[in-house]
Write a protein that holds these residues in place. Structure first.
Motif, PDB file in Angstrom:
ATOM      1  N   MET A  82       0.869  -0.984  -0.094  1.00 53.08           N
ATOM      2  CA  MET A  82      -0.014   0.077  -0.033  1.00 53.08           C
ATOM      3  C   MET A  82       1.287   1.421   0.011  1.00 53.08           C
ATOM      4  O   MET A  82       1.014   1.810  -0.959  1.00 53.08           O
ATOM      5  CB  MET A  82      -1.040  -0.011   1.448  1.00 53.08           C
ATOM      6  CG  MET A  82      -1.275   1.213   1.021  1.00 53.08           C
ATOM      7  SD  MET A  82      -3.150   1.438  -0.035  1.00 53.08           S
ATOM      8  CE  MET A  82      -4.044   2.557   0.895  1.00 53.08           C
ATOM      9  N   THR A 127       1.383   3.997  -3.443  1.00 54.80           N
ATOM     10  CA  THR A 127       0.740   5.159  -2.690  1.00 54.80           C
ATOM     11  C   THR A 127       1.948   6.350  -2.901  1.00 54.80           C
ATOM     12  O   THR A 127       2.728   8.048  -4.075  1.00 54.80           O
ATOM     13  CB  THR A 127       0.973   5.648  -1.082  1.00 54.80           C
ATOM     14  OG1 THR A 127      -0.712   5.101  -1.330  1.00 54.80           O
ATOM     15  CG2 THR A 127       0.154   6.892  -0.546  1.00 54.80           C
ATOM     16  N   ALA A 179       4.362   9.254   3.091  1.00 55.65           N
ATOM     17  CA  ALA A 179       3.263   7.900   2.660  1.00 55.65           C
ATOM     18  C   ALA A 179       4.380   6.621   2.093  1.00 55.65           C
ATOM     19  O   ALA A 179       4.708   5.741   3.122  1.00 55.65           O
ATOM     20  CB  ALA A 179       2.930   7.877   1.840  1.00 55.65           C
ATOM     21  N   THR A 197       5.507  -0.645  -7.907  1.00 60.44           N
ATOM     22  CA  THR A 197       4.994  -1.265  -6.224  1.00 60.44           C
ATOM     23  C   THR A 197       5.134  -2.648  -6.126  1.00 60.44           C
ATOM     24  O   THR A 197       5.725  -2.556  -5.045  1.00 60.44           O
ATOM     25  CB  THR A 197       3.504  -0.920  -6.536  1.00 60.44           C
ATOM     26  OG1 THR A 197       2.958   0.038  -6.513  1.00 60.44           O
ATOM     27  CG2 THR A 197       3.008  -1.683  -5.104  1.00 60.44           C
ATOM     28  N   PHE A 199      -2.865   2.733   6.750  1.00 58.63           N
ATOM     29  CA  PHE A 199      -3.466   2.718   5.237  1.00 58.63           C
ATOM     30  C   PHE A 199      -4.917   4.173   5.526  1.00 58.63           C
ATOM     31  O   PHE A 199      -5.066   4.739   4.867  1.00 58.63           O
ATOM     32  CB  PHE A 199      -4.321   1.308   5.799  1.00 58.63           C
ATOM     33  CG  PHE A 199      -4.597   0.471   5.064  1.00 58.63           C
ATOM     34  CD1 PHE A 199      -4.605  -0.050   4.117  1.00 58.63           C
ATOM     35  CD2 PHE A 199      -2.819  -0.942   5.926  1.00 58.63           C
ATOM     36  CE1 PHE A 199      -3.861  -0.809   3.480  1.00 58.63           C
ATOM     37  CE2 PHE A 199      -2.301  -1.309   5.095  1.00 58.63           C
ATOM     38  CZ  PHE A 199      -3.557  -2.067   4.137  1.00 58.63           C
ATOM     39  N   PHE A 200      -4.493   4.733   6.585  1.00 58.54           N
ATOM     40  CA  PHE A 200      -5.639   5.643   6.581  1.00 58.54           C
ATOM     41  C   PHE A 200      -4.635   7.451   6.246  1.00 58.54           C
ATOM     42  O   PHE A 200      -4.643   7.394   5.165  1.00 58.54           O
ATOM     43  CB  PHE A 200      -5.896   6.154   8.128  1.00 58.54           C
ATOM     44  CG  PHE A 200      -7.211   5.676   8.512  1.00 58.54           C
ATOM     45  CD1 PHE A 200      -8.685   5.819   7.760  1.00 58.54           C
ATOM     46  CD2 PHE A 200      -7.115   4.801   9.892  1.00 58.54           C
ATOM     47  CE1 PHE A 200      -9.972   5.269   8.358  1.00 58.54           C
ATOM     48  CE2 PHE A 200      -8.171   4.263  10.258  1.00 58.54           C
ATOM     49  CZ  PHE A 200      -9.655   4.263   9.317  1.00 58.54           C
ATOM     50  N   CYS A 259      -2.083   6.755   3.945  1.00 58.44           N
ATOM     51  CA  CYS A 259      -1.779   6.395   2.921  1.00 58.44           C
ATOM     52  C   CYS A 259      -2.811   6.665   1.854  1.00 58.44           C
ATOM     53  O   CYS A 259      -3.442   7.141   0.757  1.00 58.44           O
ATOM     54  CB  CYS A 259      -1.579   4.713   2.017  1.00 58.44           C
ATOM     55  SG  CYS A 259       0.251   4.547   2.987  1.00 58.44           S
ATOM     56  N   GLY A 260      -3.622   6.859   2.253  1.00 55.34           N
ATOM     57  CA  GLY A 260      -5.522   6.436   1.199  1.00 55.34           C
ATOM     58  C   GLY A 260      -5.673   7.772   1.353  1.00 55.34           C
ATOM     59  O   GLY A 260      -6.654   8.249   0.572  1.00 55.34           O
ATOM     60  N   GLY A 261      -5.495   8.748   2.402  1.00 56.89           N
ATOM     61  CA  GLY A 261      -5.695  10.210   2.726  1.00 56.89           C
ATOM     62  C   GLY A 261      -5.163  10.941   1.288  1.00 56.89           C
ATOM     63  O   GLY A 261      -5.262  11.467   0.205  1.00 56.89           O
ATOM     64  N   LEU A 290      -3.809   9.262  -1.335  1.00 58.23           N
ATOM     65  CA  LEU A 290      -4.645   8.808  -2.486  1.00 58.23           C
ATOM     66  C   LEU A 290      -5.643   9.551  -3.317  1.00 58.23           C
ATOM     67  O   LEU A 290      -5.642   9.968  -4.464  1.00 58.23           O
ATOM     68  CB  LEU A 290      -4.589   7.014  -2.234  1.00 58.23           C
ATOM     69  CG  LEU A 290      -3.398   6.596  -2.354  1.00 58.23           C
ATOM     70  CD1 LEU A 290      -4.205   4.571  -2.078  1.00 58.23           C
ATOM     71  CD2 LEU A 290      -2.791   6.316  -3.632  1.00 58.23           C
ATOM     72  N   LEU A 291      -6.230   9.794  -2.198  1.00 57.15           N
ATOM     73  CA  LEU A 291      -7.708  10.793  -2.229  1.00 57.15           C
ATOM     74  C   LEU A 291      -7.473  11.672  -2.647  1.00 57.15           C
ATOM     75  O   LEU A 291      -7.928  13.245  -3.835  1.00 57.15           O
ATOM     76  CB  LEU A 291      -8.609  10.700  -1.458  1.00 57.15           C
ATOM     77  CG  LEU A 291      -9.048   8.956  -0.921  1.00 57.15           C
ATOM     78  CD1 LEU A 291     -10.490   9.289   0.427  1.00 57.15           C
ATOM     79  CD2 LEU A 291      -9.878   8.728  -2.544  1.00 57.15           C
TER      80      LEU A 291
END
Length: 377
Positions: free
Chosen positions: A35, A39, A65, A187, A234-235, A237-239, A241-242
């Motif tokens: 992940m 990212t 990240a 990746t 994960f939060f 990386c997810g943030g 990514l968005l």
């Protein structure tokens, strides 16, 4: 749910401890590594064309990240280490190891996005990142409390050499063409490399119990702490990514390539983005365009410009304007080509007036078309 890796040998202060790894922690560490790798690499796509301040901001995000994810992978895997004694990790040393990973990865990304992208810069960035991974690992290991790690010289040498080689390989793959395919391959390579280096280093490590002075104990058990670190990684990386990644871009308001069965007509100007504004350049001023995922890079004299068109859309609009598709990733303007070199079944085009462009490959399937355009057939 553990895999046993038993080591028994007489040490200077006692006997090495038996240890094993919890499978669930290993799987979580691999997931975090993949992940974070995706990212970080996806955040840097197209960064070299951004204004300097925006470029630095994006690199800072990617460093947190990627570097933070590398550290999280290491820490989660270390929390999965099972020993027959109580042990925990010093908070300050653990923090230093995390900051080391973020800082070193940031330096490697700065090399890639503030220097001319050459084979030497890729080797330099990969070496920096690889050494950073090893430094982060051994700094983090030094934070073990109630237990001390004992390293073998061969184990340390193998871990460091592997991290450098895999780091260089990852940057070579991820920064080859900066397409979706290269980012995904990068990746997988980087995520696998980080995990491989960690467990190679662990294979060359033994553990000795130290005297327990006082009744020290960790405030949070390893399972809970591993879950917290994994979720945070994960939060983050997810943030990011968005906020910063357009790996699957939304439809744009460009003119359709084909309308009512008719091909799009050639354009009289080509859009590019600079300083937050859409500007236009005449095709005659363009030396070449290179594919960059769903976008493309425009090369002029000494500039590289970010074009919102894909290479396919650029081809449909510019071919009738005397551009040639010489490779799946390149469109060239023959008027700017200063020399052509044939290499068996392929070739390269050189652009003396565009030093940032370098040698543009000509694929075997396009050789006849290119040679015809140059009057060589």
């Amino acid at each position: 749910m553990s895999t046993n890796c038993t080591f028994r040998a007489a040490g200077g202060d006692g006997v090495f401890l038996d240890y094993s790894h919890n499978y669930l922690f290993v799987f979580a560490a691999v997931a975090v590594s993949l992940m974070a790798s995706f990212t970080g690499l996806a955040l840097t796509r197209g960064v070299s064309l951004l204004p300097e301040n925006q470029r630095k901001q994006r690199i800072a995000m990617a460093s947190v990240a990627l570097g933070g994810g590398i550290w999280a992978m290491h820490f989660v895997a270390m929390l999965g280490l099972q020993l027959p004694i109580l042990f925990y990790y010093d908070a300050l040393t653990t923090l230093i190891s995390a900051l080391t990973a973020i800082l070193v990865v940031g330096i490697a990304l700065l090399v890639m996005h503030f220097r001319k992208r050459t084979r030497l810069s890729i080797i330099l960035a990969g070496t920096i990142a690889g050494l950073g991974i090893s430094a982060m690992h051994y700094i983090g290991m030094s934070g073990m409390q109630l237990c001390t790690a004992v390293y073998t010289p061969f184990g340390v040498l193998l871990a460091v050499a592997s991290s450098v080689v895999l780091g260089i390989g990852t940057f070579a793959i991820a920064y080859g063409e900066r397409t979706h395919r290269s980012i995904i391959l990068g990746t997988l390579t980087f995520g696998t490399a980080v995990c491989a280096v960690h467990f190679l280093a662990m294979a060359g490590t033994n553990y000795l119990e130290v005297d327990n002075v006082g009744s020290l104990a960790a405030l949070i058990d390893n399972e809970t702490l591993a879950l917290i670190v994994t979720l945070i990684a994960f939060f983050i990386c997810g943030g990011f990514l968005l906020l910063g990644v357009t790996f699957i871009p939304a439809p744009t308001a460009t003119v359709p390539l084909v309308e009512q069965g008719k091909p799009a007509s050639p354009t009289t100007s080509v859009p590019y983005q600079k300083d937050g504004h859409v500007q236009f350049i005449r095709p005659a001023e363009i030396a070449a365009l290179r594919a960059e995922g769903h976008y493309s890079i425009i090369y002029t004299g000494s500039d590289k410009l970010f074009c919102p068109w894909s290479i396919t859309e650029a081809e449909s609009r510019l071919l009738e304007g005397s551009f040639i598709r010489c490779h799946r990733s390149y469109l060239i303007n023959p008027e700017h080509v200063t020399s052509f070199e044939r290499k068996k079944d392929s070739g390269v085009c050189l652009f003396a007036g565009s030093p940032a462009l370098g040698a543009v490959p000509v694929s075997r399937s396009r050789m006849a078309e290119v040679r015809t355009a140059f009057g060589l057939i």
